[in-house]
Design an enzyme around this catalytic site. Structure first.
Site, PDB file in Angstrom:
ATOM      1  N   SER A  45       0.620  -1.654   0.520  1.00 47.44           N
ATOM      2  CA  SER A  45       0.187   0.249   0.380  1.00 47.44           C
ATOM      3  C   SER A  45       0.681   0.894  -0.205  1.00 47.44           C
ATOM      4  O   SER A  45       0.131   2.366  -0.313  1.00 47.44           O
ATOM      5  CB  SER A  45      -0.804   0.430   1.089  1.00 47.44           C
ATOM      6  N   GLY A 211      -4.443  -2.492  -0.688  1.00 42.95           N
ATOM      7  CA  GLY A 211      -3.488  -1.869  -2.339  1.00 42.95           C
ATOM      8  C   GLY A 211      -3.304  -0.485  -2.311  1.00 42.95           C
ATOM      9  O   GLY A 211      -3.574   0.443  -1.323  1.00 42.95           O
ATOM     10  N   CYS A 238      -9.626  -1.823   3.796  1.00 44.15           N
ATOM     11  CA  CYS A 238      -8.504  -0.883   2.800  1.00 44.15           C
ATOM     12  C   CYS A 238      -8.902  -0.250   1.779  1.00 44.15           C
ATOM     13  O   CYS A 238      -9.968   0.085   1.528  1.00 44.15           O
ATOM     14  CB  CYS A 238      -7.621  -1.304   2.875  1.00 44.15           C
ATOM     15  N   LEU A 239      -8.078  -0.629   0.237  1.00 43.91           N
ATOM     16  CA  LEU A 239      -8.713  -0.570  -0.880  1.00 43.91           C
ATOM     17  C   LEU A 239      -9.670  -1.595  -1.300  1.00 43.91           C
ATOM     18  O   LEU A 239     -10.659  -0.509  -2.214  1.00 43.91           O
ATOM     19  CB  LEU A 239      -7.178  -0.520  -1.778  1.00 43.91           C
ATOM     20  N   GLN A 242     -12.735   0.732  -0.127  1.00 48.25           N
ATOM     21  CA  GLN A 242     -13.352   2.046  -1.023  1.00 48.25           C
ATOM     22  C   GLN A 242     -13.611   0.893  -2.246  1.00 48.25           C
ATOM     23  O   GLN A 242     -14.700   2.003  -3.613  1.00 48.25           O
ATOM     24  CB  GLN A 242     -12.483   2.468  -1.778  1.00 48.25           C
ATOM     25  N   ASN A 280      -3.248   2.607   6.364  1.00 47.62           N
ATOM     26  CA  ASN A 280      -3.086   2.769   5.693  1.00 47.62           C
ATOM     27  C   ASN A 280      -3.239   3.218   4.674  1.00 47.62           C
ATOM     28  O   ASN A 280      -3.489   2.699   3.749  1.00 47.62           O
ATOM     29  CB  ASN A 280      -1.812   1.922   5.709  1.00 47.62           C
ATOM     30  N   TYR A 283      -6.782   7.439   1.266  1.00 54.00           N
ATOM     31  CA  TYR A 283      -8.057   8.176   0.618  1.00 54.00           C
ATOM     32  C   TYR A 283      -9.295   7.731   1.372  1.00 54.00           C
ATOM     33  O   TYR A 283      -9.514   6.743   2.060  1.00 54.00           O
ATOM     34  CB  TYR A 283      -8.979   7.542  -1.504  1.00 54.00           C
ATOM     35  N   HIS A 323      -7.033  -1.941   9.118  1.00 53.90           N
ATOM     36  CA  HIS A 323      -6.108  -3.523   9.145  1.00 53.90           C
ATOM     37  C   HIS A 323      -6.253  -4.112   9.701  1.00 53.90           C
ATOM     38  O   HIS A 323      -5.750  -4.480  11.112  1.00 53.90           O
ATOM     39  CB  HIS A 323      -5.155  -3.310   8.871  1.00 53.90           C
ATOM     40  N   GLU A 325      -6.451  -7.365  10.171  1.00 58.03           N
ATOM     41  CA  GLU A 325      -4.811  -8.805  10.995  1.00 58.03           C
ATOM     42  C   GLU A 325      -3.857  -7.814  11.291  1.00 58.03           C
ATOM     43  O   GLU A 325      -2.982  -8.679  12.032  1.00 58.03           O
ATOM     44  CB  GLU A 325      -4.364  -8.663   9.506  1.00 58.03           C
TER      45      GLU A 325
END
Length: 356
Positions: A45, A211, A238-239, A242, A280, A283, A323, A325
């Site tokens: 990322s 990512g 995360c990504l 989105q 992390n 956006y 995240h 994990e």
């Protein structure tokens, strides 16, 4: 030798170039974790970014073979206040500087990271250059970050449970380990996998990974997700979160300076519990764009109120921005993987009995 971090607004921070490579370009971001630098520099990322560590002493426990989140570092540069050149840890196999030198990553030490972080918080993330010459211009590349970090060909991580189509947008190893540990039979696909590619395995569920970059650039993954929403259980992190939001008709926006670090507070609005999470991202899903008749906001960030999780009210689709994990960070919310397995098993049994 003397080195500099030059930002696109003309600001220059002076320090010492301690690496073999003396130059690197990228988006300058900061991360607030006290530890976890090995996981950060190998987190895909961070691809395309110069990472500033806010904790003042970095490198004191070296590099070990257990904490890598991918096969190599993806950062474009590394900035610290003070570098520890004598690591002490029973698992350490080499120094942080040695590892970064072996991968041609420029390292700048002696920077006033407090002042730099304050500037990025007040003015937002900027592009920058690590260099020995403050007159150098900042380059703007158009690298396809997803192509850079995603797997080049499909592969399998065998498990005893349901078949999971895992869309690799630049995943961390920790996510794959957690999903496999709860029993998923994982088939990993590249970021641009088509519907036909994925349906060759007839998966029981779909997962979209973390990512780098702007989620709106992940056109293939967005279209793929649209195909599977309502057809299979879908989870994103995360990504991936989105991308699911975009596939559901929501909008995403670039944040001023993002959330990066292992100490981000999140509230679960369904249970009223608070968690400390690892994050992390630069956006976020725009809350005003969410259709509240169909989608529930499940989590929010307690620092700025931004959306940290969503769930479809009628379909087995949900996602989180953080995240669960960790790697690095707290493991307050690892139960999301068990929850996903439970949903997939219920969904699978329902269709099995319907066919019978």
């Amino acid at each position: 030798m003397k080195g500099y971090l030059k930002l696109e607004d003309g600001s220059i921070f002076e320090g010492e170039l301690i690496s073999k490579n003396k130059k690197g370009y990228g988006e300058v971001v900061f991360t607030t974790g006290m530890t976890g630098y090995q996981e950060a520099i190998t987190d895909p990322s961070y691809a395309g970014q110069i990472v500033v560590m806010t904790y003042p002493l970095i490198g004191n426990y070296g590099i070990n073979k257990y904490d890598f989140q991918s096969e190599k570092p993806h950062i474009r540069g590394f900035v610290v206040r003070e570098y520890c050149d004598k690591p002490s840890n029973f698992q350490s196999e080499e120094s942080l500087l040695s590892y970064l030198d072996n991968h041609n990553i420029p390292v700048l030490s002696g920077i006033d990271t407090r002042a730099l972080t304050k500037k990025l918080r007040e003015n937002g993330t900027m592009r920058g250059i690590i260099t020995y010459n403050p007159e150098d211009n900042i380059e703007f590349d158009q690298t396809n970050l997803l192509e850079e970090v995603s797997t080049k060909k499909p592969y399998r991580i065998a498990g005893i449970g349901p078949k999971l189509a895992f869309i690799d947008l630049g995943t961390k190893k920790g996510i794959l380990k957690m999903l496999n540990s709860v029993g998923f039979d994982i088939y990993v696909f590249p970021y641009n996998a088509s519907y036909d590619d994925v349906m060759q395995i007839n998966p029981d569920a779909i997962f979209l990974s973390n990512g780098p970059g702007d989620p709106k650039d992940a056109v293939d993954a967005i279209e793929l997700t649209k195909h599977f929403i309502g057809m299979k259980p879908v989870l994103g992190i995360c990504l991936g979160h989105q991308i699911i939001a975009l596939a559901l008709g929501c909008n995403t926006v670039k944040m001023k300076f993002g959330h990066r670090g292992a100490n981000q507070p999140v509230k679960d609005l369904l249970t009223n519990k608070d968690y400390i999470t690892s994050q992390n991202h630069g956006y976020a899903v725009e809350e005003e764009s969410i259709d509240k008749d169909k989608i529930t906001v499940t989590h929010i960030n307690l620092n700025d109120g931004t959306v940290e999780g969503i769930m479809h009210k009628f379909l087995p689709v949900f996602s989180v921005q953080y995240h669960p994990e960790a790697c690095p960070g707290p493991r307050d919310s690892t139960d999301i993987f068990d929850k996903f397995m439970d949903i997939v098993m219920v969904y699978k049994r329902r269709f099995y009995f319907a066919e019978v």
